[in-house]
Each structure stands twice: as structure tokens, then as C-alpha cells.
Design an enzyme around this catalytic site. Structure first.
Site, PDB file in Angstrom:
ATOM      1  N   LEU A   1     125.577  57.773  42.653  1.00 20.14           N
ATOM      2  CA  LEU A   1     126.565  58.828  42.449  1.00 20.14           C
ATOM      3  C   LEU A   1     127.961  58.218  42.526  1.00 20.14           C
ATOM      4  O   LEU A   1     128.350  57.664  43.557  1.00 20.14           O
ATOM      5  CB  LEU A   1     126.372  59.905  43.524  1.00 20.14           C
ATOM      6  N   GLU A   2     128.686  58.296  41.419  1.00 20.57           N
ATOM      7  CA  GLU A   2     130.008  57.669  41.304  1.00 20.57           C
ATOM      8  C   GLU A   2     131.106  58.712  41.525  1.00 20.57           C
ATOM      9  O   GLU A   2     131.288  59.616  40.711  1.00 20.57           O
ATOM     10  CB  GLU A   2     130.174  57.047  39.914  1.00 20.57           C
ATOM     11  N   ILE A   3     131.850  58.569  42.631  1.00 23.05           N
ATOM     12  CA  ILE A   3     132.922  59.517  42.941  1.00 23.05           C
ATOM     13  C   ILE A   3     134.176  59.190  42.129  1.00 23.05           C
ATOM     14  O   ILE A   3     134.310  58.096  41.582  1.00 23.05           O
ATOM     15  CB  ILE A   3     133.276  59.495  44.439  1.00 23.05           C
TER      16      ILE A   3
END
Length: 524
Positions: free
Chosen positions: A487-489
Site C-alpha cells: 500500500l503506497e501512501i
């Protein structure tokens, strides 16, 4: 020889005086008083005093001051005399079993707790029948009655909190001195500033002196102010604080060490038999992901303690079905390199040589130039592209699991039966979920990713169909047959750490992710 004998005789004569010096002070009597032969109302009267007088006393005995009266020991009841505090004697000791202490609120004295016998404090001045002890902007009022002057040293109060944190007590709690002897109580619903930890005890300043508290007598509100660069040292301290505050529902575990021997920590919140796992900072420059994970720990733990609802989730009920494990910083050496530069690490010169620069903003690898998210065994030998030698990113290492950081993660996962794994990265506001799952597993994992997309607003990326991978999430999927999501913020920011200006939006998007994962896993 004669000189030695004289010196010894002199010491024998003065040592009793030295030993008693701190127990001698002056008292002033009332206009009428009695000197008795013993500490009893039934003893003989040595004097019926008819005017106020001053005596030197050598101590208290059963409520009577002991004095030297014309060469014999006499006793004056404490109700008939009071201690005189000389201006230059700024320290005092409590001699009653307990006395109250107060603060002034709206013109009235409000009791904040009690001081116990033998407590030693330093007063700022006296006012009427009170010692005044000033601590910062607060002034404490302590009755003169029940205290005596003392020359006992006060513990130095110059120590400052490296990471200031405020704690709160809901019930009356004990306060201890440095020797862990109880010296006071703190009334319910007060706050203290935590200075440091000593095992299960917290170090605080209490009425101007260093003192100790039982950590699990207290709770926190917000330990972390997350909109900042969070170092390994502060992160570790915060984890230790949470673990000592709440041993009944947290667990702090060292899962391994980095290349430089830095301990790697995992923390569990909740007592659920099922478990999910979240981690951050596998890539060094992506250290804002540590802030996300630690803020979850901070937020979820106090809501668990309070039995309260957060983001629509009953936190205690949720985490007592499925506990969450967090590994806030998978790559501590790399993070330190990015945050503090090469001089902060033993292998900093090697990293500088690999990087070709002392600017490490782009650095993703561990300290010796291995990209940890290419070092896991999920078709590692089939990875194409990337660097063929140590680099700031995309060097898969000499072999799968060649690095102590990836080994620590592998061994930790194998000890558990995690239902879901989230690996936090940056940036791009996207997520990856696919690694050749079977049909039923693929359907399950894609559905989970789509729900996370609704929760965060992040885009679910289509399957990549890579010939090989060294990513932690891909290895997790292959190893456990459970969902593993990268999951890339943050909106895409390029090859740099995510700016702090992005924090508020990132937290709004991710603050419920851990609780959702726990709730979802409880149904599987």
C-alpha cells in the site's frame, strides 16, 4: 602516633553531633505551654511556661518535641509549639505519617494528593502556615505543620525529557522516590510529565524533585505528535512506553537485528487469537510509513484502554477477536542514513561510496545497498532488471534472504498464522495485491483490496504478472496463501521522502486501515 590518637578522639567526639545535625531545629511555643518529663500527658511537669519561648529540638516522639531542658530531656506537645523555618534552610522533611498538598484554584486551595513521612522537598518561600513549592507556573501549598527543616540533599532536577510525554491517572496513585520508597500519593485525574523509563517505572518530576511512578497506574492521550520526522530512537521509546503502560493487552518483541546490529521491534495490540500484520519503512526514504504505523499504535491503544469507539469500530471488541502486530521500521539503518546522514552510522562511508553522494534523499536500500523489497524469495532468481551490485535501490542482493532484516521478517512470520499483511510504502496512492493466487484466493484478495481502496481512496493496480519477485508482500502471499498488500501512501512525490505537508491527508486516509483489517480477518 600521638597526633593520630588525638584525631581519632576528636572524630569520636564530633561524629554524634554530625549525625544528629539534620535532626535539630528550632521550635517556638505558644504563650502558655508545658515541659514534661516524658512523652505522656501523665508524666511530671518540669515547667509551666507563661510566655512564648524558643527551644532547640532533637526530634519528635509520639507527638512531642524533644528538648534539652536544664540538662535533662524534656517534652513539649506539638500542639503547643511550631517549627521555625529559617530563610536559608530551604529544604524540609515530612515527619507526620501523611500531610496534604494543595494548589490554588479560583482563590481556593484544592487538595491534589498527600505527602508521606520522610518525603523531602525544597520550598521557594513560606506564606502564612504553608510552604510554597513553585514548579514551573504551578505553585503547591504544603502545611508547615508536620514538617521540619532538613539538610538532606534534594535529587537534581536538571534532567530534561528527550521525548516529552504527558500521562494521566484515573485513580489515586502512589509516588516513589529514587529508592522506590513511597513518598506521596497523587489524587485521581491528574497529569504528569514523563521524563524517562526505568523498567516498569516512569521517571517524573514531582513537586520539584525527581520521583518514580508505576507506569500501569497511568494512561496516555497522544504520545506522538506525528507531523514530524520520526527517528528510530523516538519510535523505540514510544513503543516501550506503550508496552509498560498497558502490559495487559500489548506485547513488545525484538524480532531481529539490522546489518548494524540495531534491534528490530514488533508490537502487538489486542488479545485476539487471530492476527494481522502491518509494517513500515522497508524502504529507507519512505519513513513516513513509520509515522502511520506508530500513530495507529498510539491511537488504537488508548481507545482499547478506554473501551471506546474509533472510526466506527469498538476497538477493544475488534482487537480481542483479531490482534494487530506492527513492525514500524523494517529498515532502521537505512532510515537513519536518510534522516541523519552517513556519519551517524558505522557503514556510512560504504553507503556514500555506493550512492556516489552524501545526499541520501533517494536511498531505499539497507545500509549495504540491498533493496529489501527485492530480497524475499518469491521467484527471486527470476527477477529481471535492477542493479547488479549494491545500489541506492533495486539491487536484490547476492541471494534471497541474504539480509538480516528480511531474515527477521521471514522468521517472525513463520512463527505466526497471520490472516493479512499490509506492507506500507510511498508514494503514489496505489496498492498491489496480486501474486498468482489461485482463483478463490485471488477473488478474496481482490475484494479486500477494493474495500481498502474505498477506505483510503487509493487505486487498486491490475495484476503485474512479473516473472519473479523479491517483495515482502509477494513472498507472504506465496508462503501463507493469505492476502498480502503493498500500500503506497501519498500522492506521487518522486525519489524523495514524503513531505510533512502531506501528513494530515495521509492519516485521514489510513487511520482506520488496521481496525478494518482486524475486523475483516475475524470473519475468516
Amino acid at each position: 602516633m600521638k597526633r593520630c590518637l588525638l584525631t581519632a578522639l576528636f572524630l569520636l567526639l564530633i561524629l554524634p553531633t554530625i549525625g544528629q545535625a539534620e535532626d535539630r531545629w528550632d521550635i517556638k511555643t505558644l504563650d502558655t505551654y508545658q515541659v514534661l518529663s516524658d512523652a505522656s500527658i501523665d508524666s511530671s511537669i518540669l515547667l509551666d511556661g507563661i510566655k512564648a519561648d524558643v527551644y532547640e529540638t532533637t526530634g519528635l516522639q509520639e507527638g512531642y518535641y524533644k528538648i534539652d531542658f536544664n540538662g535533662v530531656q524534656g517534652f513539649i506537645h506539638s500542639s503547643q509549639a511550631s517549627t521555625l523555618f529559617e530563610q536559608e534552610r530551604m529544604s524540609f522533611k515530612v515527619v507526620e505519617d501523611q500531610i496534604p498538598y494543595y494548589i490554588m484554584t479560583k482563590g481556593k486551595l484544592v487538595q491534589k494528593g498527600t505527602l508521606l513521612k520522610e518525603a523531602v522537598l525544597t520550598r521557594t518561600k513560606t506564606a502564612s502556615v504553608y510552604h510554597l513549592v513553585e514548579v514551573g507556573k504551578e505553585v503547591y501549598y504544603i502545611p508547615l505543620a508536620g514538617t521540619i527543616p532538613t539538610t538532606e540533599p534534594i535529587i537534581d532536577t536538571s534532567k530534561k525529557a528527550k521525548y516529552p510525554m504527558k500521562l494521566y491517572n484515573r485513580d489515586e496513585v502512589p509516588i516513589y522516590n529514587k529508592q522506590l520508597i513511597q513518598i506521596a500519593t497523587l489524587s485521581a485525574n491528574q497529569s504528569v510529565d514523563l521524563i524517562a523509563l526505568e523498567k516498569s517505572k516512569g521517571v517524573i518530576y514531582f513537586l520539584g524533585q525527581e520521583a518514580r511512578i508505576n507506569m500501569n497506574d497511568f494512561v496516555h492521550m497522544d504520545l506522538l505528535q506525528p507531523k514530524k520526522v520520526l527517528t528510530y530512537e523516538e519510535m523505540t521509546y514510544l513503543l516501550q512506553v506503550v508496552a509498560t503502560l498497558y502490559p495487559e493487552f500489548t506485547k513488545l518483541e525484538q524480532i531481529g537485528k539490522s546489518v548494524e546490529g540495531t534491534p528490530m521491534y514488533a508490537m502487538k495490540i489486542g488479545n485476539g487469537k487471530k492476527e494481522v500484520l502491518l509494517d513500515g519503512s522497508l524502504h529507507a526514504r519512505e519513513h513516513m510509513t513509520t509515522n502511520v504505523v506508530v500513530e495507529m499504535i498510539d491511537t488504537y491503544s488508548i481507545h482499547y484502554k478506554n473501551k471506546s469507539v474509533y472510526g466506527g469500530y469498538n476497538v477493544r471488541e475488534t482487537l480481542d477477536q483479531t490482534a494487530i502486530w506492527f513492525i514500524p521500521m523494517m529498515n532502521p539503518d537505512g532510515v537513519k542514513l536518510v534522516q541523519s546522514g552517513p556519519k551517524s552510522l558505522k557503514n556510512g562511508a560504504l553507503a556514500t561510496k555506493i550512492n556516489g553522494s552524501t545526499n541520501f534523499n533517494r536511498w531505499k536500500s539497507n545500509i549495504r545497498g540491498v533493496d529489501l523489497n527485492d530480497n524475499f524469495a518469491s521467484g527471486w532468481d527470476k527477477i529481471t532488471g535492477g542493479h547488479k551490485k549494491p545500489a541506492y535501490m533495486a539491487y536484490k542482493g547476492p541471494s534471497a534472504f541474504s539480509e538480516p532484516e528480511s531474515q527477521a521478517f521471514r522468521d517472525f512470520v513463520k512463527k505466526h498464522k497471520f490472516k493479512t499483511y499490509i506492507s506500507y510504502h510511498s508514494s503514489g496512492q496505489i496498492m498491489y495485491w496480486f501474486n498468482y493466487q489461485k482463483q478463490a484466493e485471488s477473488k478474496r484478495d481482490q475484494a479486500l483490496a477494493k474495500t481498502l481502496s474505498k477506505l483510503t481512496g487509493y487505486k487498486v493496480m491490475p495484476p503485474q504478472y512479473l516473472p519473479g519477485s523479491g517483495a515482502s508482500a509477494d513472498w507472504f502471499i506465496q508462503q501463507t496463501k493469505m492476502p498480502g498488500i503493498t500500500l503506497e501512501i501519498s500522492p506521487y512525490v518522486g525519489d524523495i521522502p514524503v513531505p510533512l505537508s502531506k501528513w494530515d491527508a495521509i492519516w485521514r486516509q489510513n487511520n482506520k486501515v488496521g481496525l478494518y483489517l482486524a475486523q475483516e480477518a475475524s470473519k475468516r
